[in-house]
Scaffold this motif. Structure first.
Motif, mmCIF file in Angstrom:
data_model
loop_
_atom_site.group_PDB
_atom_site.id
_atom_site.type_symbol
_atom_site.label_atom_id
_atom_site.label_comp_id
_atom_site.label_asym_id
_atom_site.label_seq_id
_atom_site.Cartn_x
_atom_site.Cartn_y
_atom_site.Cartn_z
ATOM 1 N N LYS A 154 0.827 -1.213 0.000
ATOM 2 C CA LYS A 154 0.000 0.000 0.000
ATOM 3 C C LYS A 154 0.860 1.263 0.000
ATOM 4 O O LYS A 154 0.486 2.287 -0.524
ATOM 5 C CB LYS A 154 -0.888 0.008 1.248
ATOM 6 C CG LYS A 154 -2.165 -0.793 1.096
ATOM 7 C CD LYS A 154 -3.006 -0.610 2.333
ATOM 8 C CE LYS A 154 -4.308 -1.400 2.222
ATOM 9 N NZ LYS A 154 -5.100 -1.303 3.437
ATOM 10 N N ILE A 155 2.010 1.168 0.667
ATOM 11 C CA ILE A 155 2.872 2.353 0.783
ATOM 12 C C ILE A 155 4.037 2.230 -0.185
ATOM 13 O O ILE A 155 4.729 1.213 -0.202
ATOM 14 C CB ILE A 155 3.410 2.497 2.219
ATOM 15 C CG1 ILE A 155 2.219 2.548 3.174
ATOM 16 C CG2 ILE A 155 4.279 3.705 2.383
ATOM 17 C CD1 ILE A 155 2.572 2.207 4.586
ATOM 18 N N LEU B 175 9.419 5.347 -3.166
ATOM 19 C CA LEU B 175 9.218 6.787 -3.401
ATOM 20 C C LEU B 175 9.628 7.607 -2.169
ATOM 21 O O LEU B 175 10.260 8.655 -2.278
ATOM 22 C CB LEU B 175 7.749 7.083 -3.730
ATOM 23 C CG LEU B 175 7.317 6.829 -5.169
ATOM 24 C CD1 LEU B 175 5.844 7.141 -5.341
ATOM 25 C CD2 LEU B 175 8.130 7.735 -6.123
ATOM 26 N N ILE B 176 9.266 7.071 -1.028
ATOM 27 C CA ILE B 176 9.614 7.771 0.219
ATOM 28 C C ILE B 176 11.127 7.869 0.360
ATOM 29 O O ILE B 176 11.676 8.918 0.688
ATOM 30 C CB ILE B 176 8.996 7.058 1.442
ATOM 31 C CG1 ILE B 176 7.462 7.189 1.373
ATOM 32 C CG2 ILE B 176 9.506 7.637 2.762
ATOM 33 C CD1 ILE B 176 6.719 6.417 2.431
ATOM 34 N N LYS C 190 12.534 10.409 -2.019
ATOM 35 C CA LYS C 190 12.238 11.759 -1.526
ATOM 36 C C LYS C 190 13.198 12.128 -0.393
ATOM 37 O O LYS C 190 13.720 13.241 -0.317
ATOM 38 C CB LYS C 190 10.785 11.779 -1.036
ATOM 39 C CG LYS C 190 10.317 13.089 -0.476
ATOM 40 C CD LYS C 190 9.773 13.988 -1.539
ATOM 41 C CE LYS C 190 9.338 15.296 -0.943
ATOM 42 N NZ LYS C 190 9.030 16.278 -1.948
ATOM 43 N N GLU D 112 15.706 15.219 -0.153
ATOM 44 C CA GLU D 112 15.617 16.169 0.961
ATOM 45 C C GLU D 112 16.978 16.350 1.623
ATOM 46 O O GLU D 112 17.350 17.451 2.018
ATOM 47 C CB GLU D 112 14.608 15.675 2.004
ATOM 48 C CG GLU D 112 13.150 15.807 1.588
ATOM 49 C CD GLU D 112 12.695 17.248 1.436
ATOM 50 O OE1 GLU D 112 13.188 18.113 2.174
ATOM 51 O OE2 GLU D 112 11.861 17.516 0.543
ATOM 52 N N VAL E 200 -1.557 4.721 7.496
ATOM 53 C CA VAL E 200 -0.843 3.542 6.980
ATOM 54 C C VAL E 200 -1.858 2.504 6.510
ATOM 55 O O VAL E 200 -1.736 1.923 5.428
ATOM 56 C CB VAL E 200 0.100 2.963 8.058
ATOM 57 C CG1 VAL E 200 0.669 1.615 7.616
ATOM 58 C CG2 VAL E 200 1.235 3.922 8.338
ATOM 59 N N ASP F 194 -4.837 3.060 5.555
ATOM 60 C CA ASP F 194 -5.524 3.529 4.351
ATOM 61 C C ASP F 194 -4.575 3.737 3.170
ATOM 62 O O ASP F 194 -5.008 4.129 2.082
ATOM 63 C CB ASP F 194 -6.252 4.857 4.633
ATOM 64 C CG ASP F 194 -7.293 4.696 5.723
ATOM 65 O OD1 ASP F 194 -7.624 3.535 6.034
ATOM 66 O OD2 ASP F 194 -7.755 5.708 6.282
ATOM 67 N N GLY F 195 -3.287 3.566 3.411
ATOM 68 C CA GLY F 195 -2.299 3.760 2.363
ATOM 69 C C GLY F 195 -2.141 5.206 1.937
ATOM 70 O O GLY F 195 -1.852 5.514 0.784
ATOM 71 N N ILE G 72 0.052 7.461 3.172
ATOM 72 C CA ILE G 72 1.281 8.029 3.737
ATOM 73 C C ILE G 72 1.841 9.123 2.817
ATOM 74 O O ILE G 72 1.930 8.948 1.608
ATOM 75 C CB ILE G 72 2.309 6.904 3.972
ATOM 76 C CG1 ILE G 72 2.006 6.186 5.276
ATOM 77 C CG2 ILE G 72 3.729 7.379 3.937
ATOM 78 C CD1 ILE G 72 2.270 6.986 6.523
ATOM 79 N N HIS G 73 2.201 10.293 3.443
ATOM 80 C CA HIS G 73 2.785 11.385 2.668
ATOM 81 C C HIS G 73 4.291 11.224 2.595
ATOM 82 O O HIS G 73 4.905 10.733 3.539
ATOM 83 C CB HIS G 73 2.489 12.723 3.345
ATOM 84 C CG HIS G 73 1.042 13.033 3.414
ATOM 85 N ND1 HIS G 73 0.294 13.314 2.304
ATOM 86 C CD2 HIS G 73 0.201 13.099 4.463
ATOM 87 C CE1 HIS G 73 -0.954 13.543 2.684
ATOM 88 N NE2 HIS G 73 -1.054 13.414 3.975
ATOM 89 N N ASP G 74 4.846 11.690 1.505
ATOM 90 C CA ASP G 74 6.312 11.645 1.439
ATOM 91 C C ASP G 74 6.913 12.988 1.849
ATOM 92 O O ASP G 74 8.115 13.149 1.876
ATOM 93 C CB ASP G 74 6.791 11.224 0.041
ATOM 94 C CG ASP G 74 6.192 12.096 -1.048
ATOM 95 O OD1 ASP G 74 5.503 13.072 -0.684
ATOM 96 O OD2 ASP G 74 6.405 11.800 -2.235
ATOM 97 N N TYR H 256 7.618 15.383 4.808
ATOM 98 C CA TYR H 256 7.631 15.408 6.270
ATOM 99 C C TYR H 256 6.937 16.635 6.824
ATOM 100 O O TYR H 256 6.401 16.651 7.918
ATOM 101 C CB TYR H 256 9.070 15.342 6.791
ATOM 102 C CG TYR H 256 9.825 16.637 6.621
ATOM 103 C CD1 TYR H 256 9.834 17.570 7.649
ATOM 104 C CD2 TYR H 256 10.499 16.944 5.435
ATOM 105 C CE1 TYR H 256 10.509 18.778 7.504
ATOM 106 C CE2 TYR H 256 11.160 18.142 5.288
ATOM 107 C CZ TYR H 256 11.171 19.056 6.314
ATOM 108 O OH TYR H 256 11.814 20.243 6.173
#
Lengths: 417, 299
Positions: free
Chosen positions: A5-6, A10-11, A14, A18, B206, B208-209, B211-213, B215
């Motif tokens: 799901k995540i 990509l994270i 990023k 950063e 999490v 619900d999927g 998650i932001h990238d 911060y």
């Protein structure tokens, strides 16, 4: 195998970007911080024309004086008057001078333990009165214009009630006069606080304690978020300069004379005597009905220190019929320093004063005409008197229409809450 | 029971023997003086000191020996002796009692603290009605019950005033630090509550999927929640109460500190705040009078 799901990849991508940005940000920030910065306050030139104890009177002379009467600005005893001349481009003083207003500004200085017995009466009927007399003498006029800021506004209200013969127009900005409100933490705390007990050991109310109190009004924003914002922008020289300038001003807090602080807390915050015309200064009652001069009352919609509820009752309780409330969509300090209100605040004051100057000219002309005609014809004089009473409905004089206009101004400026 | 009686008899026997020995010793010691060179009335030096310091000392020693003998005889009477032993028996009992009471209070407080600590995560968001003042109240009560009374014991003698001031400073400093801890705790509560809410929110995201990238979005979310909690806390009567208590205890502590400092300064050629305040008041009143008079003259 199911799709995650995540998007971890990509994270991570990023995060790596950063980190690169942070490296470059830190490099630029160190360049800014290690090079000379201009964070000077109050750069407009002035002359000191009066000094008494710790108190000074600053005089700002515009290039061209277009206003007949000088304006005396009375700042609060909390923080310093340098906020009115924060920096070029953000200066109430400079904006008023550009409009041709001659300015006198009170600098209350830094009270020491010696000043612990100095009362509100000493400030209002002592220092302010002597400075008003000096300005009247210097400019050769009977009445001057008076403008008060915050607690200085409350002092100006008291002064105008006790010496109405010396004040032509009164302007109050973010001025608390009604303390019977639970809006704003300061009002809640001061009513039940025993902060006055600190005077027994310190003599005066320490500026640092006051500052800590102000920070605690919104710790998340003022103690965390503000500095996060600074770290995010510390690679921008202008931002850093403005930030440091503001920090210098905020933490430049003189102590408040003990007797004055005690009286202000007890008589104003706890007993709410000022708005009820019950406050007494050395046995002299401050009757708001004696404030018969035109009054402009400006305050901030989002002011967390002096909320609108603490300001707006003044115009309804004074004796003058020429009153105007102006509520701006900003906070306690934003009125004076925000870029938006640089174009609205000072120009409004100077145009309001100018209008009252021309009104008074008209009145003088009308009076002269009336007296001349009374010699010629008594019947005609009665007519002129009638005409005068009619002209009283115009702004600057007494009428119910004026009250309606005031209400209208309030609604127009977004105060309809 | 018999064992105790046996022990008591042994103790009494030992005590009687010891007092007898001491009585005899002081009796002999008193007499010994008569045999010293100083006691010889024919001696030249004796003449010199006759009616002097040695004779007086000898008399005092004899008198003390007699006094001790009398006291010892009184103590060795069976009824007094048993009372003495009863008292000595109750002393450890008393000490044990005090220690037991203090220990019980400590255990009770410890139990309450651990209960509170385990209940910490159960507080409601944006609600400060369930703040745990009891823990701090317990510490305060424990201090007041077990320690403060010793600091309040009236002091005696020439330096009693100074000693009382030092005791007062210790007392006020302890009370201030306890109140300050409570005040600091209050400021920690919104942070703890905000973390709890953030944790729940992130868990939900999490699931619900979502998650932001970035911060910054999490930070903005957190600071908003924190601000909300602080606003709720700062407007609560509980906060005002603790704030006032802190201000009051700070004032008392500073006053106690200043009292001691004033005593120190009085020994030095330095004026104290009290001296200066008196002077400032005179100066203030004089200035006011001069100002009034000069205005009258002008008028």
């Amino acid at each position: 195998m199911s799709q995650p799901k995540i998007a971890v990849d990509l994270i991570l991508k990023k995060l790596s970007e950063e980190t690169e940005k942070l490296k470059s940000h830190t490099r630029k920030a160190s360049e800014v911080l290690l090079n000379p910065l201009n964070s000077e306050l109050a750069q407009t030139p002035y002359e000191i024309v009066y000094e008494e104890d710790r108190v000074k009177l600053k005089y700002y002379r515009p290039k061209k004086i277009t206003h007949k009467r000088p304006l005396l600005m009375v700042y609060a005893l909390i923080n310093r008057e340098t906020m009115l001349d924060l920096q070029p481009g953000r200066s109430v003083v400079q904006n008023l001078m550009d409009d041709g207003v001659e300015i006198y500004m009170v600098d209350w200085g830094y009270p020491t333990r010696k000043d612990r017995y100095v009362t509100i009466d000493d400030h209002v009927n002592g220092y302010i009165d002597r400075m008003v007399n000096l300005i009247r003498e210097r400019s050769g006029i009977e009445k001057i214009n008076l403008m008060g800021i915050c607690m200085g506004g409350a002092f100006s209200v008291m002064y105008s009630s006790l010496h109405p013969e010396k004040i032509k127009n009164l302007i109050t900005t973010v001025t608390p006069t009604n303390f019977d409100t639970d809006k704003g933490l300061l009002h809640i705390w001061m009513k039940s606080s025993g902060a006055e007990s600190l005077l027994d050991v310190h003599g005066n109310m320490p500026g640092d304690v006051m500052n800590l109190g102000f920070l605690l009004l919104n710790p998340a924003r003022l103690m965390i978020d503000k500095y996060v914002g600074f770290f995010e922008n510390m690679d921008k020289k202008q931002f850093v300069e403005n930030f440091i300038r503001m920090e210098k001003w905020i933490f430049d807090s003189p102590d408040i004379p003990g007797a004055t602080f005690k009286q202000f807390i007890e008589d104003c915050y706890k007993k709410n005597l000022l708005i009820q015309s019950k406050l007494e200064l050395d046995g002299k009652r401050v009757d708001l009905k004696k404030i018969t001069m035109p009054l402009l009352n400006i305050y901030g919609k989002y002011d967390h220190l002096v909320p609108p509820e603490a300001c707006e009752l003044l115009t309804k309780n004074v004796g003058s019929d020429d009153t105007e409330d102006m509520c701006l969509d900003t906070g306690h300090i934003g009125i004076y320093v925000s870029s938006k209100y640089q174009k609205e605040f000072a120009p409004k004051i100077s145009s309001w004063l100018k209008k009252r100057e021309s009104d008074s000219k008209k009145k003088t002309v009308q009076k002269k005409t009336a007296s001349k005609k009374s010699v010629e014809n008594k019947t005609k004089k009665q007519k002129i008197e009638f005409a005068k009473s009619k002209s009283a409905t115009a702004p600057g004089t007494h009428s119910g229409r004026q009250k309606k206009a005031t209400k209208g101004a309030k609604i127009a400026s977004g105060r309809k809450q | 029971m018999d064992q105790n009686k046996q022990n008591n008899d042994d103790m009494q026997g030992m005590y009687t023997a010891w007092t007898k020995f001491m009585t005899d010793f002081w009796k002999d010691f008193g007499k010994t003086g008569a045999g010293t060179p100083f006691s010889n009335s024919d001696d030249k030096s004796s003449a010199k000191f006759s009616g002097g310091i040695f004779e007086k000392t000898q008399k005092t020693m004899e008198s003390n020996a007699r006094l001790f003998q009398a006291m010892a005889s009184m103590f060795t009477k069976p009824e007094n002796l048993s009372m003495f032993f009863q008292t000595t028996e109750t002393l450890p009992e008393f000490m044990l009692n005090v220690a037991q009471q203090s220990w019980e209070t400590c255990i009770e407080s410890g139990r309450r603290w651990s209960d509170r600590a385990s209940a910490m995560g159960q507080t409601d968001a944006y609600n400060f009605d369930d703040l745990d003042h009891e823990t701090f109240e317990n510490i305060r009560q424990l201090y007041e019950r077990e320690v403060q009374k010793y600091l309040n014991i009236p002091q005696l003698g020439l330096t009693r005033g100074y000693q009382e001031k030092i005791n007062r400073l210790i007392d006020k400093q302890t009370l201030f630090s306890t109140t300050l801890q409570e005040f600091m705790y209050l400021f920690f509560v919104p942070i703890e509550k905000s973390h709890g809410i953030m944790q729940e929110k992130i868990e939900q995201m999490v699931e619900d999927g979502e998650i932001h990238d970035d911060y910054k979005q999490y930070y903005s979310m957190w600071i908003k929640i924190l601000e909300g909690h602080y606003m709720a806390l700062l407007q609560s009567p509980e906060y005002t109460k603790v704030m006032n208590k802190t201000i009051k205890s700070l004032t008392e502590y500073k006053k106690a500190k200043e009292e001691i400092l004033t005593d120190v300064l009085q020994q030095l050629p330095v004026p104290t705040n009290h001296d200066m305040d008196e002077l400032y008041k005179d100066l203030y009143l004089l200035k006011k009078k001069v100002m009034d008079l000069s205005e009258k003259i002008k008028g």
